[in-house]
Design a protein around this motif. Structure first.
Motif, PDB file in Angstrom:
ATOM      1  N   LEU A 149       0.943  -1.150  -0.033  1.00 22.30           N
ATOM      2  CA  LEU A 149       0.095   0.006  -0.034  1.00 22.30           C
ATOM      3  C   LEU A 149       0.863   1.124  -0.101  1.00 22.30           C
ATOM      4  CD1 LEU A 149      -2.559   1.527   0.316  1.00 22.30           C
ATOM      5  CD2 LEU A 149      -2.531   1.295   2.720  1.00 22.30           C
ATOM      6  N   ALA A 150       1.878   1.244   0.963  1.00 21.85           N
ATOM      7  CA  ALA A 150       2.601   2.512   0.893  1.00 21.85           C
ATOM      8  C   ALA A 150       3.328   2.543  -0.499  1.00 21.85           C
ATOM      9  CB  ALA A 150       3.972   2.193   1.958  1.00 21.85           C
ATOM     10  N   TRP A 151       3.979   1.566  -1.175  1.00 25.05           N
ATOM     11  CA  TRP A 151       4.664   1.715  -2.484  1.00 25.05           C
ATOM     12  C   TRP A 151       3.265   2.213  -3.518  1.00 25.05           C
ATOM     13  CZ3 TRP A 151       3.712  -1.099  -7.067  1.00 25.05           C
ATOM     14  CH2 TRP A 151       4.770  -0.685  -7.945  1.00 25.05           C
ATOM     15  N   VAL A 152       2.193   1.760  -3.433  1.00 29.63           N
ATOM     16  CA  VAL A 152       1.147   2.342  -4.344  1.00 29.63           C
ATOM     17  C   VAL A 152       0.947   3.720  -4.255  1.00 29.63           C
ATOM     18  CG1 VAL A 152      -1.162   2.124  -5.309  1.00 29.63           C
ATOM     19  CG2 VAL A 152       0.384  -0.051  -4.947  1.00 29.63           C
ATOM     20  N   ASN A 153       0.736   3.954  -2.797  1.00 31.99           N
ATOM     21  CA  ASN A 153       0.667   5.423  -2.510  1.00 31.99           C
ATOM     22  C   ASN A 153       1.581   6.376  -2.897  1.00 31.99           C
ATOM     23  OD1 ASN A 153      -1.918   4.855  -1.347  1.00 31.99           O
ATOM     24  ND2 ASN A 153      -1.339   4.708   0.691  1.00 31.99           N
ATOM     25  N   ALA A 154       3.097   5.887  -2.505  1.00 34.14           N
ATOM     26  CA  ALA A 154       4.190   6.821  -3.076  1.00 34.14           C
ATOM     27  C   ALA A 154       4.137   6.918  -4.610  1.00 34.14           C
ATOM     28  CB  ALA A 154       5.241   6.156  -2.529  1.00 34.14           C
ATOM     29  N   ALA A 155       3.714   5.905  -5.295  1.00 30.03           N
ATOM     30  CA  ALA A 155       3.596   5.923  -6.852  1.00 30.03           C
ATOM     31  C   ALA A 155       2.762   7.037  -7.261  1.00 30.03           C
ATOM     32  CB  ALA A 155       3.700   4.604  -7.405  1.00 30.03           C
ATOM     33  N   GLN A 156       1.566   6.847  -6.631  1.00 33.98           N
ATOM     34  CA  GLN A 156       0.509   7.439  -7.190  1.00 33.98           C
ATOM     35  C   GLN A 156       0.226   9.019  -6.594  1.00 33.98           C
ATOM     36  OE1 GLN A 156      -3.042   5.387  -5.816  1.00 33.98           O
ATOM     37  NE2 GLN A 156      -3.256   4.331  -7.853  1.00 33.98           N
ATOM     38  N   THR A 157       1.024   9.255  -5.413  1.00 38.33           N
ATOM     39  CA  THR A 157       0.677  10.566  -4.861  1.00 38.33           C
ATOM     40  C   THR A 157       1.977  11.191  -4.507  1.00 38.33           C
ATOM     41  OG1 THR A 157       0.357   9.756  -2.602  1.00 38.33           O
ATOM     42  CG2 THR A 157      -1.412   9.907  -4.013  1.00 38.33           C
ATOM     43  N   GLY A 158       3.253  10.475  -4.300  1.00 39.22           N
ATOM     44  CA  GLY A 158       4.364  10.994  -3.965  1.00 39.22           C
ATOM     45  C   GLY A 158       4.583  10.831  -2.688  1.00 39.22           C
ATOM     46  N   ASP A 159       3.452  10.219  -1.930  1.00 45.34           N
ATOM     47  CA  ASP A 159       3.668  10.385  -0.379  1.00 45.34           C
ATOM     48  C   ASP A 159       3.083   8.665   0.107  1.00 45.34           C
ATOM     49  OD1 ASP A 159       3.487  10.450   2.383  1.00 45.34           O
ATOM     50  OD2 ASP A 159       2.449  12.446   2.496  1.00 45.34           O
ATOM     51  N   PRO A 160       3.919   8.028   0.659  1.00 44.13           N
ATOM     52  CA  PRO A 160       3.410   6.437   1.193  1.00 44.13           C
ATOM     53  C   PRO A 160       2.016   6.542   1.974  1.00 44.13           C
ATOM     54  CG  PRO A 160       5.481   7.098   2.159  1.00 44.13           C
ATOM     55  CD  PRO A 160       5.269   8.166   1.308  1.00 44.13           C
ATOM     56  N   LEU A 161       1.881   7.721   2.603  1.00 42.56           N
ATOM     57  CA  LEU A 161       0.723   7.773   3.652  1.00 42.56           C
ATOM     58  C   LEU A 161      -0.317   8.497   3.199  1.00 42.56           C
ATOM     59  CD1 LEU A 161       2.683   8.389   7.075  1.00 42.56           C
ATOM     60  CD2 LEU A 161       2.092   6.120   5.860  1.00 42.56           C
ATOM     61  N   ARG A 162      -0.259   9.107   1.882  1.00 40.13           N
ATOM     62  CA  ARG A 162      -1.539   9.729   1.320  1.00 40.13           C
ATOM     63  C   ARG A 162      -2.058   8.859   0.097  1.00 40.13           C
ATOM     64  NH1 ARG A 162      -3.011  15.062   1.117  1.00 40.13           N
ATOM     65  NH2 ARG A 162      -3.968  15.679  -1.064  1.00 40.13           N
ATOM     66  N   PHE A 163      -3.404   8.754   0.229  1.00 41.01           N
ATOM     67  CA  PHE A 163      -4.074   7.849  -0.354  1.00 41.01           C
ATOM     68  C   PHE A 163      -4.575   8.530  -1.815  1.00 41.01           C
ATOM     69  CE2 PHE A 163      -4.585   5.747   3.466  1.00 41.01           C
ATOM     70  CZ  PHE A 163      -4.604   4.480   3.307  1.00 41.01           C
ATOM     71  N   GLY A 164      -4.681   7.692  -2.910  1.00 40.60           N
ATOM     72  CA  GLY A 164      -5.120   8.318  -3.980  1.00 40.60           C
ATOM     73  C   GLY A 164      -6.512   9.321  -3.982  1.00 40.60           C
ATOM     74  N   TYR A 165      -7.381   8.500  -3.359  1.00 41.33           N
ATOM     75  CA  TYR A 165      -8.883   9.281  -3.189  1.00 41.33           C
ATOM     76  C   TYR A 165      -8.872  10.707  -2.512  1.00 41.33           C
ATOM     77  CZ  TYR A 165      -9.237   7.188   1.700  1.00 41.33           C
ATOM     78  OH  TYR A 165      -9.156   7.019   2.994  1.00 41.33           O
ATOM     79  N   ILE A 166      -7.648  10.777  -1.702  1.00 39.59           N
ATOM     80  CA  ILE A 166      -7.639  12.072  -0.858  1.00 39.59           C
ATOM     81  C   ILE A 166      -6.932  13.054  -1.810  1.00 39.59           C
ATOM     82  CG2 ILE A 166      -6.486  13.207   0.944  1.00 39.59           C
ATOM     83  CD1 ILE A 166      -6.804  10.773   2.638  1.00 39.59           C
ATOM     84  N   GLU A 167      -6.114  12.703  -2.628  1.00 42.77           N
ATOM     85  CA  GLU A 167      -5.285  13.458  -3.689  1.00 42.77           C
ATOM     86  C   GLU A 167      -6.600  13.992  -4.858  1.00 42.77           C
ATOM     87  OE1 GLU A 167      -2.216  15.190  -5.507  1.00 42.77           O
ATOM     88  OE2 GLU A 167      -2.201  14.138  -3.820  1.00 42.77           O
ATOM     89  N   MET A 168      -7.421  12.679  -5.187  1.00 45.78           N
ATOM     90  CA  MET A 168      -8.293  13.338  -6.073  1.00 45.78           C
ATOM     91  C   MET A 168      -9.658  14.214  -5.512  1.00 45.78           C
ATOM     92  SD  MET A 168     -10.373  10.299  -8.209  1.00 45.78           S
ATOM     93  CE  MET A 168     -11.600  10.709  -9.577  1.00 45.78           C
TER      94      MET A 168
END
Length: 181
Positions: free
Chosen positions: A145-164
């Motif tokens: 999850l941290a790897w995916v979050n980092a790849a999507q948002t640049g932060d391992p603790l930030r979820f894509g839906y929060i970014e969106m």
């Protein structure tokens, strides 16, 4: 996985069926009266909430399925005084998979389960190994999850839906995606 298979519509019904199976396994372990177990299973499986959400693309059914799988694994891991390392690993893995979808829900189940396994670890030996295995089971999905979050948002603790959708969509009640509370 639904997107990879070009069958997003299948994820909800498939996970509903898996969750129903896992709940049936839990009921076999905790409810001695067959009629009561069957009634509980039918109530869950035919509940409008379960049916409606399994027909949607919302994440509630997948989360509940992982929670049911973790609960089933916990009933196996703690059924006797014999430590079951594989079942304890499955407890951690399932609850962490739920946490990758809905973090608070996963934590609400994982923390008491972990406390129970920690309590059993006071006996030493394989009980300690079971506790550690559950920790490894938790770590693997959370690292992914941290790897995916980092790849999507640049932060391992930030979820894509929060970014969106913005910070108003963090844990708890929030504005609807279309604007009003």
């Amino acid at each position: 996985l639904g997107t990879l298979a070009h069958a997003e519509w299948l994820v909800g019904p498939l996970f509903a069926a898996i969750g129903l199976f896992a709940f049936a396994r839990v009921l076999r372990r905790i409810e001695g009266r067959e009629g009561t177990a069957l009634a509980a299973l039918l109530l869950y499986g035919l509940a409008p909430f379960t049916i409606f959400l399994s027909a949607s693309m919302m994440n509630h059914v997948t989360t509940v399925t992982w929670l049911m799988l973790g609960t089933w694994a916990l009933t196996v891991a703690t059924a006797t005084n014999v430590a079951r390392v594989g079942a304890a690993f499955a407890v951690g893995l399932a609850f962490a998979c739920a946490a990758t979808i809905r973090p608070l829900d996963g934590a609400v189940f994982a923390l008491p389960a972990g406390a129970w396994l920690l309590w059993r670890a006071r006996h030493g030996g394989r009980h300690v190994a079971a506790l550690l295995a559950s920790g490894v089971g938790i770590a693997l999905p959370l690292i992914a999850l941290a790897w995916v979050n980092a790849a999507q948002t640049g932060d391992p603790l930030r979820f894509g839906y929060i970014e969106m959708w913005g910070r108003s969509h963090e844990l708890g009640f929030h504005e609807a995606p279309w604007g009003f509370p």
